[in-house]
Design a protein around this motif. Sequence first.
Motif, mmCIF file in Angstrom:
data_model
loop_
_atom_site.group_PDB
_atom_site.id
_atom_site.type_symbol
_atom_site.label_atom_id
_atom_site.label_comp_id
_atom_site.label_asym_id
_atom_site.label_seq_id
_atom_site.Cartn_x
_atom_site.Cartn_y
_atom_site.Cartn_z
ATOM 1 N N GLU A 102 34.497 32.310 44.630
ATOM 2 C CA GLU A 102 33.988 32.877 45.880
ATOM 3 C C GLU A 102 34.797 32.294 47.034
ATOM 4 O O GLU A 102 34.986 31.082 47.118
ATOM 5 N N TYR A 106 37.943 36.644 48.357
ATOM 6 C CA TYR A 106 37.319 37.353 47.245
ATOM 7 C C TYR A 106 36.058 38.087 47.706
ATOM 8 O O TYR A 106 35.829 39.250 47.353
ATOM 9 N N ASN A 107 35.278 37.432 48.551
ATOM 10 C CA ASN A 107 34.006 38.038 48.979
ATOM 11 C C ASN A 107 34.222 39.287 49.825
ATOM 12 O O ASN A 107 33.383 40.187 49.856
ATOM 13 N N THR A 108 35.395 39.359 50.497
ATOM 14 C CA THR A 108 35.667 40.514 51.370
ATOM 15 C C THR A 108 36.480 41.590 50.668
ATOM 16 O O THR A 108 36.304 42.778 50.925
#
Length: 316
Positions: free
Chosen positions: A139, A143-145
């Motif tokens: 994370e 990666y989260n976006t």
Amino acid sequence: GQLNIAAHIVGKKYFGTATNEFQFTDTRYRAELNNTLDFGILTPANSMKWDSTEAVQGQFTFDAAEEVVHQAQRHGQMMRGHNCVWHSQLPDWVSDGGFDKATLLQIVDTHCSTVVGHFRNQIWDVVNEPFNEDGTFRESVFYNTTGTDYIESALRAARRADPKAKLYINDYNIEGTGAKSDGMYNLVKSLKKKGVPIDGIGVQGHLIVGSVPTTIEANLRKFATLGVEIALTELDIRMDLPVTQDKLEQQKKDYQNVIAACRNVPACIGVTIWDWTDKYSWVPGVFAGQGSPLPWDENYQKKPAYAGIMEGFLIL
Ligand code: G3I
């Protein structure tokens, strides 16, 4: 034979070290770093990271990194660039920017193409530490976006900026076989299949005396079946303090075995240690009660590990 590492390297493998430009005022340190018979390649441990090169969006600063590049150029040493995209040492405008996917991918493209384009013909850790220990993706704001699209964007931007640069993905705890190594294997396989530029896998090698994986050579061979180079990029082998002669002897064996694994795998192009003297190691500040991870001690004296490196390179 001669008491230096280069004299023991058979074939094209390289050996080198990470360093920091702010250590160059240490004349004893600098004198050894100039010894190209030990160090054929340098990695800036910090000055090419995002918080050093683009602390303010669109404003690129390369002075600190250039000091390391000039040190290498003056002594005919190669360079490893480290790194374009990593979840750590990011300026707040990136980590807390709240960007949407398309905007962040453009920011990654601009950053990577500008930094890789500024320093020519290097080997690059383009993406650093994308994995969790279980092989799932770490994370991060990237990666989260964007999911894993940031990885492709970074690699394509780097290739566009410098077609001659060798582009790596780099991580730790992928020295031996296991879930995290499988994650790296599967990522590189999928990137290759998609035609995304990727030339190498960086295996950091932050290891512990007496606990070095026995599957390193097999794992490097498995990575090599993907048609990429392999490099040991940040090798250090720490021990529980206090230092004893027994631990130093075990450390020598451990360095020898890791180096021999790279020596025995043709696709492994070389080994970089994460600085060379215990005086400047990152380990004591991070791992309480552990230290003494490098081949030279804090007084610049060679430890048995130095001979282990030479013996590890030598094809017996
Ligand atoms: O340069 C500043 C200085 O201006 C300031 O006064 C000082 C106190 O705040 O901080 C200095 O920056 C430090 C930097 O090292 C240079 O010394 C940072 O705080 C510190 O966090 C940074 O630590 C680096 C660490 O990555 C950060 O995670 C280590 O030097 C560096 O060796 C280490 O390297 C990483 C690789 O990039 C990736 N693989 C793991 C490896 C070990 O963590």
